[in-house]
Scaffold this active site. Structure first.
Site, mmCIF file in Angstrom:
data_model
loop_
_atom_site.group_PDB
_atom_site.id
_atom_site.type_symbol
_atom_site.label_atom_id
_atom_site.label_comp_id
_atom_site.label_asym_id
_atom_site.label_seq_id
_atom_site.Cartn_x
_atom_site.Cartn_y
_atom_site.Cartn_z
ATOM 1 N N ASP A 11 33.630 -4.175 24.582
ATOM 2 C CA ASP A 11 32.921 -2.913 24.731
ATOM 3 C C ASP A 11 31.922 -2.836 23.570
ATOM 4 O O ASP A 11 32.029 -3.587 22.598
ATOM 5 C CB ASP A 11 33.954 -1.777 24.657
ATOM 6 C CG ASP A 11 33.308 -0.427 24.544
ATOM 7 O OD1 ASP A 11 32.443 -0.120 25.379
ATOM 8 O OD2 ASP A 11 33.662 0.327 23.609
ATOM 9 N N ASP A 13 30.010 0.523 22.066
ATOM 10 C CA ASP A 13 30.135 1.672 21.155
ATOM 11 C C ASP A 13 31.600 1.943 20.810
ATOM 12 O O ASP A 13 32.443 2.071 21.700
ATOM 13 C CB ASP A 13 29.503 2.911 21.783
ATOM 14 C CG ASP A 13 28.014 2.706 22.089
ATOM 15 O OD1 ASP A 13 27.413 1.792 21.493
ATOM 16 O OD2 ASP A 13 27.471 3.437 22.921
#
Ligand SMILES: [Mg+2]
Length: 183
Positions: A11, A13
């Site tokens: 991922d 952020d």
């Protein structure tokens, strides 16, 4: 060291970089964690492929401009390349589409695309993220998962424990990289 994972999906952020507001709309606001590349160097001993998979529904809501996202993507590619880290691609979902096949996590769309583009064995891959959707999509695809307590991780922890089954819960990406052999 054997490459135990076909691919490590990351991922963006809250996982490799700070997530102060839930969305980021300029390169000047985009900051890797200070340990991110130390962690990625360690993780690169265990895979030949990194792929970033990021929900960016701010594109649909108007909070994020595509030019700014592309500028951030270029920066990320460059920072990985500088260190010879094998980042194959950054996939992003642009909208709020729900549903099993959707491009938006926990939909499996970005992963199916990556699998086709790079001939990936998802069952031999790992997903690392700070949101419940990262763990849900990992579970759906029978991937190994590591949940991080950075970003929104602490807020999601109880729900993740209730609904998902991460292979490991780490304080941050650096701890995850050091514990990866144990999962
Ligand atoms: Mg996140």
């Amino acid at each position: 060291m054997s490459k135990i994972f076909d691919t490590i999906f990351l991922d963006r952020d809250g996982t490799i970089s700070h997530d102060p507001y839930g969305y980021i709309n300029s390169l000047s606001e985009y900051h890797f964690f200070d340990y991110t590349f130390e962690a990625l160097e360690i993780l690169s001993k265990y895979t030949n492929k990194f792929i970033i998979v990021t929900n960016q529904s701010g594109l649909a809501s108007g909070k994020i401009d595509i030019e700014n996202l592309e500028e951030i993507n270029s920066f990320i590619y460059k920072e990985f390349e500088k260190r010879n880290l094998p980042l194959k691609k950054i996939y992003f979902s642009e909208n709020y589409d729900e549903g099993y096949d959707s491009m938006r996590k926990p939909g499996i769309g970005m992963f199916v695309k990556a699998k086709e583009d790079f001939n990936i064995d998802l069952s031999k891959s790992l997903m690392i993220g700070d949101s419940i959707v990262d763990m849900q999509v990992g579970d759906r695809l029978d991937m190994k998962t590591i949940f991080l307590l950075t970003g929104f991780g602490k807020e999601y922890l109880a729900e993740v424990k209730d609904k998902c089954d991460p292979n490991f819960i780490a304080k941050d990406l650096l701890e995850a990289s050091k514990e990866i052999v144990s999962i």
